[in-house]
Design a protein around this motif. Structure first.
Motif, PDB file in Angstrom:
ATOM      1  N   HIS A   8       0.760  -1.313   0.230  1.00  0.00           N
ATOM      2  CA  HIS A   8       0.015   0.010   0.011  1.00  0.00           C
ATOM      3  C   HIS A   8       0.901   1.236   0.024  1.00  0.00           C
ATOM      4  CE1 HIS A   8      -3.529   2.589   0.615  1.00  0.00           C
ATOM      5  NE2 HIS A   8      -4.176   1.632   1.093  1.00  0.00           N
ATOM      6  N   LEU A   9       0.214   2.441   0.018  1.00  0.00           N
ATOM      7  CA  LEU A   9       1.153   3.738  -0.002  1.00  0.00           C
ATOM      8  C   LEU A   9       2.101   3.730   1.138  1.00  0.00           C
ATOM      9  CD1 LEU A   9      -2.005   6.167  -0.979  1.00  0.00           C
ATOM     10  CD2 LEU A   9      -0.024   5.292  -2.404  1.00  0.00           C
ATOM     11  N   GLN A  10       1.870   3.130   2.180  1.00  0.00           N
ATOM     12  CA  GLN A  10       2.926   3.293   3.257  1.00  0.00           C
ATOM     13  C   GLN A  10       4.046   2.544   3.106  1.00  0.00           C
ATOM     14  OE1 GLN A  10      -0.345   2.121   3.743  1.00  0.00           O
ATOM     15  NE2 GLN A  10      -1.195   3.347   5.044  1.00  0.00           N
ATOM     16  N   VAL A  11       4.096   1.558   2.000  1.00  0.00           N
ATOM     17  CA  VAL A  11       5.375   0.973   1.558  1.00  0.00           C
ATOM     18  C   VAL A  11       6.166   1.691   0.907  1.00  0.00           C
ATOM     19  CG1 VAL A  11       6.249  -1.022   0.431  1.00  0.00           C
ATOM     20  CG2 VAL A  11       4.272  -1.353   2.025  1.00  0.00           C
ATOM     21  N   TYR A  12       5.729   2.556  -0.294  1.00  0.00           N
ATOM     22  CA  TYR A  12       6.468   3.389  -0.935  1.00  0.00           C
ATOM     23  C   TYR A  12       6.857   4.808  -0.739  1.00  0.00           C
ATOM     24  CZ  TYR A  12       4.674  -0.159  -4.239  1.00  0.00           C
ATOM     25  OH  TYR A  12       4.329  -1.413  -4.721  1.00  0.00           O
ATOM     26  N   LYS A  13       8.068   4.979  -0.945  1.00  0.00           N
ATOM     27  CA  LYS A  13       8.522   6.437  -0.768  1.00  0.00           C
ATOM     28  C   LYS A  13       7.994   7.419  -1.764  1.00  0.00           C
ATOM     29  CE  LYS A  13      12.825   9.465  -0.553  1.00  0.00           C
ATOM     30  NZ  LYS A  13      14.082   9.412  -0.704  1.00  0.00           N
ATOM     31  N   TRP A  14       7.356   8.546  -1.526  1.00  0.00           N
ATOM     32  CA  TRP A  14       6.852   9.531  -2.342  1.00  0.00           C
ATOM     33  C   TRP A  14       7.749  10.108  -3.210  1.00  0.00           C
ATOM     34  CZ3 TRP A  14       1.829  12.558  -1.028  1.00  0.00           C
ATOM     35  CH2 TRP A  14       0.663  11.626  -0.868  1.00  0.00           C
ATOM     36  N   PRO A  15       7.875  10.177  -4.299  1.00  0.00           N
ATOM     37  CA  PRO A  15       8.997  11.016  -5.070  1.00  0.00           C
ATOM     38  C   PRO A  15       8.425  12.425  -5.064  1.00  0.00           C
ATOM     39  CG  PRO A  15       8.091   9.251  -6.550  1.00  0.00           C
ATOM     40  CD  PRO A  15       7.216   9.203  -5.382  1.00  0.00           C
TER      41      PRO A  15
END
Length: 130
Positions: free
Chosen positions: A14-21
């Motif tokens: 989910h979004l918590q796993v990815y680092k926001w560019p």
């Protein structure tokens, strides 16, 4: 239909796993500041309509807009306006087909944030000098 044990399957990230560019955050902020500009513009229009309506209506709206909350909304409007303007220029440059590539995109994002901060500070300085 096959009997599938759904309890043992891994969940997709989910979004918590990815680092926001940075570029994704700038894109989201560009949309948010566009909406904020519409709201602040409507509030300023109400301020002018109250001025045209009556002295009592203007006194009420002016009291709200010159309170700490009104100043905070106007400051947010100034930040939104400058960010949206600077990021819009960034998009216009991209429309020419130049400045693509991860390093250039990140560099222009950081430059855009710095220019937004400088222009907002200049706006506050001019507003307080008057």
């Amino acid at each position: 239909m096959a009997d599938v044990d759904r309890g043992n399957r891994p969940l997709s990230p989910h979004l918590q796993v990815y680092k926001w560019p940075l570029n994704m955050a700038m894109s989201i902020l560009h949309r948010i500041t566009g909406v904020a500009l519409g709201i602040v513009t409507a509030l300023i229009a109400i301020w002018f309509f109250a001025l045209a309506w009556s002295p009592d209506a203007f006194a009420a709206v002016n009291g709200l807009m010159t309170s700490w909350l009104g100043w905070l909304v106007l400051l947010g409007g100034a930040v939104s306006a400058w960010f949206h303007f600077v990021n819009g220029i960034r998009h216009l440059v991209w429309d020419t087909g130049s400045h693509f590539g991860q390093k250039r995109v990140n560099r222009t994002a950081v430059i855009g944030l710095a220019v937004t901060a400088l222009l907002t500070i200049a706006t506050i300085w001019v507003a307080l000098a008057v």
